[in-house]
Enzyme design. Structure first.
Site, PDB file in Angstrom:
ATOM      1  N   HIS A   1       8.750 -11.456   4.067  1.00 10.58           N
ATOM      2  CA  HIS A   1       8.524 -11.420   2.668  1.00 10.58           C
ATOM      3  C   HIS A   1       9.516 -11.312   1.604  1.00 10.58           C
ATOM      4  O   HIS A   1      10.310  -9.874   1.932  1.00 10.58           O
ATOM      5  CB  HIS A   1       7.468 -10.002   3.445  1.00 10.58           C
TER       6      HIS A   1
ATOM      7  N   ILE B   1       1.021  -0.874   0.027  1.00  7.39           N
ATOM      8  CA  ILE B   1      -0.105   0.215  -0.350  1.00  7.39           C
ATOM      9  C   ILE B   1       0.643   1.454  -0.564  1.00  7.39           C
ATOM     10  O   ILE B   1       0.580   2.318   0.305  1.00  7.39           O
ATOM     11  CB  ILE B   1      -1.084   0.212   1.237  1.00  7.39           C
TER      12      ILE B   1
HETATM   13  P1  5GP Z   1      10.649  -4.205   5.110  1.00  6.33           P
HETATM   14  O1  5GP Z   1      10.460  -2.984   4.908  1.00  6.33           O
HETATM   15  O2  5GP Z   1      10.179  -4.715   5.971  1.00  6.33           O
HETATM   16  O3  5GP Z   1      10.773  -4.714   4.159  1.00  6.33           O
HETATM   17  O4  5GP Z   1       8.539  -3.705   3.722  1.00  6.33           O
HETATM   18  C1  5GP Z   1       7.725  -4.238   4.319  1.00  6.33           C
HETATM   19  C2  5GP Z   1       6.850  -3.003   3.587  1.00  6.33           C
HETATM   20  O5  5GP Z   1       5.307  -3.580   3.840  1.00  6.33           O
HETATM   21  C3  5GP Z   1       6.238  -1.841   3.517  1.00  6.33           C
HETATM   22  O6  5GP Z   1       6.944  -2.092   1.614  1.00  6.33           O
HETATM   23  C4  5GP Z   1       5.452  -1.267   3.706  1.00  6.33           C
HETATM   24  O7  5GP Z   1       4.432  -0.276   2.822  1.00  6.33           O
HETATM   25  C5  5GP Z   1       4.291  -2.792   3.678  1.00  6.33           C
HETATM   26  N1  5GP Z   1       2.978  -2.449   3.934  1.00  6.33           N
HETATM   27  C6  5GP Z   1       3.418  -2.501   6.347  1.00  6.33           C
HETATM   28  N2  5GP Z   1       2.219  -2.410   6.739  1.00  6.33           N
HETATM   29  C7  5GP Z   1       1.402  -2.569   5.155  1.00  6.33           C
HETATM   30  C8  5GP Z   1      -0.348  -3.331   5.781  1.00  6.33           C
HETATM   31  O8  5GP Z   1      -1.145  -2.777   5.861  1.00  6.33           O
HETATM   32  N3  5GP Z   1      -0.733  -3.577   4.423  1.00  6.33           N
HETATM   33  C9  5GP Z   1       0.045  -3.850   3.053  1.00  6.33           C
HETATM   34  N4  5GP Z   1       0.063  -3.847   1.901  1.00  6.33           N
HETATM   35  N5  5GP Z   1       1.563  -3.455   2.818  1.00  6.33           N
HETATM   36  C10 5GP Z   1       2.053  -2.827   3.893  1.00  6.33           C
END
Ligand code: 5GP
Ligand code: ZN
Length: 144
Positions: A104, A36
């Site tokens: 992820h 998102i």
């Molecule tokens: P990281 O920084 O841990 O690699 O990525 C986490 C990702 O999860 C980020 O790109 C962030 O935008 C996404 N994210 C966080 N909370 C949510 C959510 O509630 N829904 C969705 N669809 N993405 C999320």
């Protein structure tokens, strides 16, 4: 399945359907949805239905199916968005800008000269646009 999930994890809640998401793919082991805060049009996330924080701890039997879904989603996003290229990114720990501690894989469409760097600011996207894109990608993901 829910025995593998964690009550306090945002991605486990998304897998359970307790938090809404733009789902683009799901099978018995994996779940894929639109980010998102997209850093690029078509930015998607793929997770195992198994709560584990990172690549160090993820059991191999969950990594295999997860990478299978990464490939499937990447092809669907490529066909829908038609970027010049695609990065698959997976962050481990805060030093690598990990913010959600459920492993992820990011699928990030790239274009020549887009200037994207490894650490990006989180900026909410247009939800109508993401929703429409999700429908198209979901259709393609099922057909692949
Ligand atoms: P990281 O920084 O841990 O690699 O990525 C986490 C990702 O999860 C980020 O790109 C962030 O935008 C996404 N994210 C966080 N909370 C949510 C959510 O509630 N829904 C969705 N669809 N993405 C999320
Ligand atoms: Zn989780």
């Amino acid at each position: 399945m829910s025995e593998h999930l964690n009550d306090d994890c945002i991605f486990c809640k998304i897998i359970r359907g307790e938090i809404p998401s733009f789902k683009i793919w799901e099978d018995d082991r994996t779940y894929a949805f639109m980010d998102i805060n997209p850093v690029a049009t078509g930015h998607a996330l793929i997770v195992p239905k198994f709560h584990t924080p990172n690549i160090y701890e993820a059991p191999e039997e969950w990594l295999g199916p997860t990478l299978g879904s990464v490939s499937r989603v990447a092809r669907a996003v490529r066909d829908e968005v038609k970027p010049d290229g695609m990065n698959i990114l997976q962050a481990n720990d805060k030093g690598a800008a990990q913010s959600v501690f459920h492993i992820h894989f990011h699928v990030i469409p790239r274009n020549l000269g887009d200037g994207l760097t490894m650490n990006w600011d989180m900026v909410p996207g247009d939800m109508d646009e993401i929703g429409k894109l999700a429908e198209n990608i979901a259709r393609r993901t099922s057909d692949i």
